[in-house]
Structures are given as C-alpha cells and as structure tokens.
Design a protein around this motif. Sequence first.
Motif, PDB file in Angstrom:
ATOM      1  N   PRO A  96      32.094  64.243  49.843  1.00  0.00           N
ATOM      2  CA  PRO A  96      31.042  63.928  48.457  1.00  0.00           C
ATOM      3  C   PRO A  96      30.115  64.052  47.631  1.00  0.00           C
ATOM      4  CG  PRO A  96      30.409  64.669  51.489  1.00  0.00           C
ATOM      5  CD  PRO A  96      31.526  65.337  50.519  1.00  0.00           C
ATOM      6  N   ILE A  97      30.485  65.397  47.552  1.00  0.00           N
ATOM      7  CA  ILE A  97      30.110  65.632  45.843  1.00  0.00           C
ATOM      8  C   ILE A  97      31.146  66.086  45.297  1.00  0.00           C
ATOM      9  CG2 ILE A  97      28.813  67.749  44.670  1.00  0.00           C
ATOM     10  CD1 ILE A  97      26.642  68.042  46.902  1.00  0.00           C
ATOM     11  N   ARG A  98      31.460  65.218  44.300  1.00  0.00           N
ATOM     12  CA  ARG A  98      32.470  65.601  43.116  1.00  0.00           C
ATOM     13  C   ARG A  98      32.471  67.261  42.624  1.00  0.00           C
ATOM     14  NH1 ARG A  98      35.491  59.880  41.403  1.00  0.00           N
ATOM     15  NH2 ARG A  98      35.343  59.406  44.786  1.00  0.00           N
ATOM     16  N   TYR A  99      31.894  67.939  42.959  1.00  0.00           N
ATOM     17  CA  TYR A  99      31.304  69.266  41.589  1.00  0.00           C
ATOM     18  C   TYR A  99      31.949  70.187  42.055  1.00  0.00           C
ATOM     19  CZ  TYR A  99      29.519  65.300  38.299  1.00  0.00           C
ATOM     20  OH  TYR A  99      29.493  64.285  37.595  1.00  0.00           O
ATOM     21  N   SER A 100      32.083  70.962  42.254  1.00  0.00           N
ATOM     22  CA  SER A 100      32.460  72.829  42.825  1.00  0.00           C
ATOM     23  C   SER A 100      30.738  73.316  41.965  1.00  0.00           C
ATOM     24  CB  SER A 100      33.764  73.256  42.308  1.00  0.00           C
ATOM     25  OG  SER A 100      33.388  75.396  43.314  1.00  0.00           O
ATOM     26  N   TYR A 101      30.865  74.748  42.214  1.00  0.00           N
ATOM     27  CA  TYR A 101      30.127  75.590  42.165  1.00  0.00           C
ATOM     28  C   TYR A 101      29.944  75.909  40.025  1.00  0.00           C
ATOM     29  CZ  TYR A 101      33.020  79.443  41.855  1.00  0.00           C
ATOM     30  OH  TYR A 101      34.020  80.858  42.211  1.00  0.00           O
ATOM     31  N   ASP A 102      31.147  76.440  40.233  1.00  0.00           N
ATOM     32  CA  ASP A 102      31.799  76.240  39.036  1.00  0.00           C
ATOM     33  C   ASP A 102      32.233  74.879  37.253  1.00  0.00           C
ATOM     34  OD1 ASP A 102      34.283  75.465  40.157  1.00  0.00           O
ATOM     35  OD2 ASP A 102      34.901  77.916  39.208  1.00  0.00           O
ATOM     36  N   THR A 103      31.834  73.696  38.385  1.00  0.00           N
ATOM     37  CA  THR A 103      32.589  72.222  37.938  1.00  0.00           C
ATOM     38  C   THR A 103      31.327  72.181  36.087  1.00  0.00           C
ATOM     39  OG1 THR A 103      33.661  71.809  39.981  1.00  0.00           O
ATOM     40  CG2 THR A 103      33.256  70.242  37.641  1.00  0.00           C
ATOM     41  N   ILE A 104      31.543  71.848  35.230  1.00  0.00           N
ATOM     42  CA  ILE A 104      31.167  71.692  34.285  1.00  0.00           C
ATOM     43  C   ILE A 104      30.985  69.848  33.866  1.00  0.00           C
ATOM     44  CG2 ILE A 104      30.124  71.953  31.834  1.00  0.00           C
ATOM     45  CD1 ILE A 104      31.608  74.593  32.292  1.00  0.00           C
ATOM     46  N   ASN A 105      29.638  69.439  33.645  1.00  0.00           N
ATOM     47  CA  ASN A 105      30.077  67.904  33.817  1.00  0.00           C
ATOM     48  C   ASN A 105      29.950  67.306  32.325  1.00  0.00           C
ATOM     49  OD1 ASN A 105      29.518  65.709  33.728  1.00  0.00           O
ATOM     50  ND2 ASN A 105      28.048  64.307  35.216  1.00  0.00           N
ATOM     51  N   TYR A 106      30.999  67.543  31.479  1.00  0.00           N
ATOM     52  CA  TYR A 106      31.657  66.998  30.043  1.00  0.00           C
ATOM     53  C   TYR A 106      30.484  65.843  29.978  1.00  0.00           C
ATOM     54  CZ  TYR A 106      33.657  70.905  29.794  1.00  0.00           C
ATOM     55  OH  TYR A 106      34.194  73.063  30.233  1.00  0.00           O
ATOM     56  N   ASP A 107      30.408  64.615  30.792  1.00  0.00           N
ATOM     57  CA  ASP A 107      29.778  63.532  30.761  1.00  0.00           C
ATOM     58  C   ASP A 107      28.350  63.203  30.723  1.00  0.00           C
ATOM     59  OD1 ASP A 107      32.427  63.148  30.302  1.00  0.00           O
ATOM     60  OD2 ASP A 107      32.508  62.127  32.272  1.00  0.00           O
ATOM     61  N   LEU A 108      27.579  64.173  30.484  1.00  0.00           N
ATOM     62  CA  LEU A 108      25.658  63.580  31.289  1.00  0.00           C
ATOM     63  C   LEU A 108      25.571  62.837  29.663  1.00  0.00           C
ATOM     64  CD1 LEU A 108      25.217  68.026  31.641  1.00  0.00           C
ATOM     65  CD2 LEU A 108      25.532  65.578  33.194  1.00  0.00           C
ATOM     66  N   PRO A 109      24.356  62.277  29.741  1.00  0.00           N
ATOM     67  CA  PRO A 109      23.977  61.229  28.935  1.00  0.00           C
ATOM     68  C   PRO A 109      22.870  62.247  28.086  1.00  0.00           C
ATOM     69  CG  PRO A 109      23.573  60.680  31.082  1.00  0.00           C
ATOM     70  CD  PRO A 109      24.259  61.891  31.412  1.00  0.00           C
ATOM     71  N   VAL A 110      22.827  63.201  28.710  1.00  0.00           N
ATOM     72  CA  VAL A 110      21.666  64.343  27.772  1.00  0.00           C
ATOM     73  C   VAL A 110      21.764  65.370  27.828  1.00  0.00           C
ATOM     74  CG1 VAL A 110      19.528  62.559  28.756  1.00  0.00           C
ATOM     75  CG2 VAL A 110      20.106  64.400  29.913  1.00  0.00           C
ATOM     76  N   PRO A 111      21.523  66.615  27.111  1.00  0.00           N
ATOM     77  CA  PRO A 111      21.671  67.216  27.388  1.00  0.00           C
ATOM     78  C   PRO A 111      21.268  68.269  28.359  1.00  0.00           C
ATOM     79  CG  PRO A 111      20.314  66.851  24.830  1.00  0.00           C
ATOM     80  CD  PRO A 111      20.586  65.942  26.016  1.00  0.00           C
ATOM     81  N   ALA A 112      21.969  69.069  28.473  1.00  0.00           N
ATOM     82  CA  ALA A 112      21.787  70.020  29.457  1.00  0.00           C
ATOM     83  C   ALA A 112      20.502  71.139  29.417  1.00  0.00           C
ATOM     84  CB  ALA A 112      23.120  70.912  30.282  1.00  0.00           C
ATOM     85  N   PRO A 113      20.169  71.279  29.931  1.00  0.00           N
ATOM     86  CA  PRO A 113      19.892  70.926  32.087  1.00  0.00           C
ATOM     87  C   PRO A 113      19.197  69.310  32.546  1.00  0.00           C
ATOM     88  CG  PRO A 113      18.322  72.081  31.468  1.00  0.00           C
ATOM     89  CD  PRO A 113      18.476  72.562  30.294  1.00  0.00           C
ATOM     90  N   ALA A 114      20.852  69.019  32.444  1.00  0.00           N
ATOM     91  CA  ALA A 114      20.272  66.871  33.097  1.00  0.00           C
ATOM     92  C   ALA A 114      19.740  66.878  34.194  1.00  0.00           C
ATOM     93  CB  ALA A 114      21.600  66.345  32.859  1.00  0.00           C
ATOM     94  N   PRO A 115      18.401  66.189  34.503  1.00  0.00           N
ATOM     95  CA  PRO A 115      18.016  65.378  35.222  1.00  0.00           C
ATOM     96  C   PRO A 115      18.243  65.007  36.720  1.00  0.00           C
ATOM     97  CG  PRO A 115      17.220  63.851  33.872  1.00  0.00           C
ATOM     98  CD  PRO A 115      18.453  65.071  32.771  1.00  0.00           C
ATOM     99  N   PRO A 116      17.777  65.443  37.621  1.00  0.00           N
ATOM    100  CA  PRO A 116      18.441  64.930  39.611  1.00  0.00           C
ATOM    101  C   PRO A 116      19.294  62.946  38.618  1.00  0.00           C
ATOM    102  CG  PRO A 116      16.739  65.843  39.222  1.00  0.00           C
ATOM    103  CD  PRO A 116      16.903  65.644  38.252  1.00  0.00           C
ATOM    104  N   SER A 117      20.063  62.283  39.180  1.00  0.00           N
ATOM    105  CA  SER A 117      19.977  61.365  38.497  1.00  0.00           C
ATOM    106  C   SER A 117      21.744  61.247  40.509  1.00  0.00           C
ATOM    107  CB  SER A 117      20.991  61.192  37.590  1.00  0.00           C
ATOM    108  OG  SER A 117      22.756  61.920  37.876  1.00  0.00           O
ATOM    109  N   ALA A 118      22.195  59.977  40.063  1.00  0.00           N
ATOM    110  CA  ALA A 118      23.039  59.749  41.160  1.00  0.00           C
ATOM    111  C   ALA A 118      24.254  60.102  40.814  1.00  0.00           C
ATOM    112  CB  ALA A 118      23.111  57.594  40.852  1.00  0.00           C
ATOM    113  N   GLU A 119      25.134  60.910  40.251  1.00  0.00           N
ATOM    114  CA  GLU A 119      26.111  61.646  39.588  1.00  0.00           C
ATOM    115  C   GLU A 119      25.571  62.834  40.198  1.00  0.00           C
ATOM    116  OE1 GLU A 119      29.887  62.437  38.666  1.00  0.00           O
ATOM    117  OE2 GLU A 119      28.560  60.777  38.905  1.00  0.00           O
ATOM    118  N   ASN A 120      24.478  63.746  40.054  1.00  0.00           N
ATOM    119  CA  ASN A 120      24.400  64.229  39.751  1.00  0.00           C
ATOM    120  C   ASN A 120      23.019  64.799  40.776  1.00  0.00           C
ATOM    121  OD1 ASN A 120      25.360  65.036  37.050  1.00  0.00           O
ATOM    122  ND2 ASN A 120      26.123  66.561  38.592  1.00  0.00           N
ATOM    123  N   TRP A 121      22.913  64.766  42.418  1.00  0.00           N
ATOM    124  CA  TRP A 121      21.693  64.835  42.952  1.00  0.00           C
ATOM    125  C   TRP A 121      20.427  65.337  42.657  1.00  0.00           C
ATOM    126  CZ3 TRP A 121      24.455  64.821  48.170  1.00  0.00           C
ATOM    127  CH2 TRP A 121      25.990  63.780  48.509  1.00  0.00           C
TER     128      TRP A 121
END
Length: 341
Positions: A96-121
């Motif tokens: 259901p979640i395509r991320y592990s605890y150490d997976t970095i999302n390189y496609d964030l639309p905004v600088p990290a930390p990014a707010p909740p979204s459909a991709e990162n709940w």
Amino acid sequence: MALSPMASRRWDNFRRNRRGYWSLWIFLILFVLSLGAEFIANDRPLYIQFDNTHYFPIWNDYAETTFGGDFETSAEYRDEFVADLINEKGWMIWPPIRYSYDTINYDLPVPAPAPPSAENWLGTDDQGRDVTARLIYGFRISVLFGLSLTVFSSIIGVAVGAMQGYFGGWVDLLGQRFMEIWGGLPTLYLLIILASIVEPNFWWLLGIMLLFSWMSLVNVVRAEVLRARNLDYVRAARALGVGRWSILYRHVLPNAMVATLTFLPFILNGSITTLTSLDFLGFGLPPGSASLGELLAQGKANLQAPWLGISGFVVLGVMLSLLIFVGEAVRDAFDPRKAVV
C-alpha cells in the motif's frame, strides 16, 4: 486447556476492565501489523511476474539486468525506466505504501519536509523520507526493544530479588547496599556517556540499558519472598527435607510472580520512553534508523512542518496510553480484593 479457578477469576477480572481489555486487543493488532511492516510499506514490489517467471523482491535481490536493464546492480523498482521494462513483459504487486523507512522521495514538488499528500500520506521529514513508513517501522522497533529489555531485566531482577529475600543475611545486606550505590548513579547521563563512546546499535543499547533497568523489580520480589519464606507451607517443605532451590523455585517464587506481572506493562512503558528519549537527544539508534524519538527531534527542529511532531506525538501517546490501560487491567486482575460479581 481449562483454566484453574484462580486463573479463571483473574481472566474474568481482566475482561471486566473494558478499557484495558480492548486496549490489549488494539495494541496486539497494531503490533502484529507492524511485524509485517515490509508488506505494508516498502520500496520493493511484493511480487513480480516477468516473462512467465515469478520473482519476490521483498525476499531476494535481483539485478537490473534480470529485467532487461543495463546494470548489474540491484534493480531500483521505483525508477520509471525499470518499471517500464517490467511492465512490458509482466506486472508487479506493490504494498500500500511504496516507501520504506529510508526511502527518499526525489520527486517532491516542494523542498523537504513536504506536507501530507496523496503520495506521502503524512508528509516527509527533512530528508525527504516518508513519515508514514517511518512511523510503522519506528513503532515496531520501539515495541521490540521495549519487550526485549523488559524480559531480560525482569529475569535478572526476579533472580536477584528472590535470592536476597530467601537467603537473607549477608546476601540481603550486601545486595541492598549495592542497590543503593548502583541506583544512586545518574542513569541518563551514564547512558549518554556510554552511547557516545561506542557506536550505538540495537543490541549495544539493549545491553547498556540493561545495566540499570533490572533494579525495578528487585525490591518488589524481595519483599514478596521475605513474606513467603516463613509461611507454614514453606516451613513444612523445609522440614520434609526439600532443597532450598526447589522450595524457592516451586513454592516461593510463584507468589512473587503475581506482583511481578502487574509491573511488566509499566516497565515496558519505561523502556520505550527511555529509548525515545535517547533517540530524541541523538544518542540512541544509529542515524537513519526508524525512530520515534528522531521524528520528534525533527518536529522540534522544523516548527514550520507541524505534521512531524504531531505524527510522532500521536503514535507515541497512543502506544503508551494503551500499555498503561493494559497495566491497570492486569493490576486489577491480580488484586485479591476484587472479586467477579
């Protein structure tokens, strides 16, 4: 297997405490789900069918060349190039979640930390890692660490308290003086010093914290054994020639275990809190580990990202509250003054 009348009475008392009873079930469900965290949050598919061949990336590493790629390194399944290669001749089943605890999302639309979204709940932390995945893995490692520390410290504490209470004399006197000295040491500072000397990991932290956590049950068990060793049935067993260790193990210790069991949920709570505190201060698990304390520290350092602190606080607060409610129910269950109506 039928329960004894005493065990049945205690179980009925436990069930009558609805808050503790349902807290136990909720905690067990959450814990069991967290044990399968790799099936809930992972940056690898659960199953791949490619060119009529079955693959299980969650268990095994496969090179990119296995799926028609160019490199011999492990396949990056989140890479669109690798995904397209697999989808041309097969298909994938993702968690259901395509991320592990150490997976970095390189496609964030905004600088990290990014707010909740459909991709990162629940948003991402300041390194672009998914907060939801880190909470799931952090919950698991916190509970496993707390359970391990509780079990080992209880074994040592019960053994030391039982020997002090049963043998008495110099054994009890020297044991109590050692407890006074050892218990007077600044535990948190020593933990920080020891954790800064060696590179901390799960087992190092467990061993360091075990040096001090075993004392929590000694006085309780010692008092129960001191009371029970002069009871009539113990004196009768001694008069019949039963050995000291047999009397202690078969007759005295079971009575002390009643008080011990009522303390276990609270000891578990304290173990989890200590690990969280060390992680929050930066002296806990290695950097990058899934940690609730590290998430709280990020929330403190990134006040503009309230989802970090709120997420860590809610998970930690719910977990500790459930354990407290279970502890209260266990205490009521073993209270002889409470009878089932």
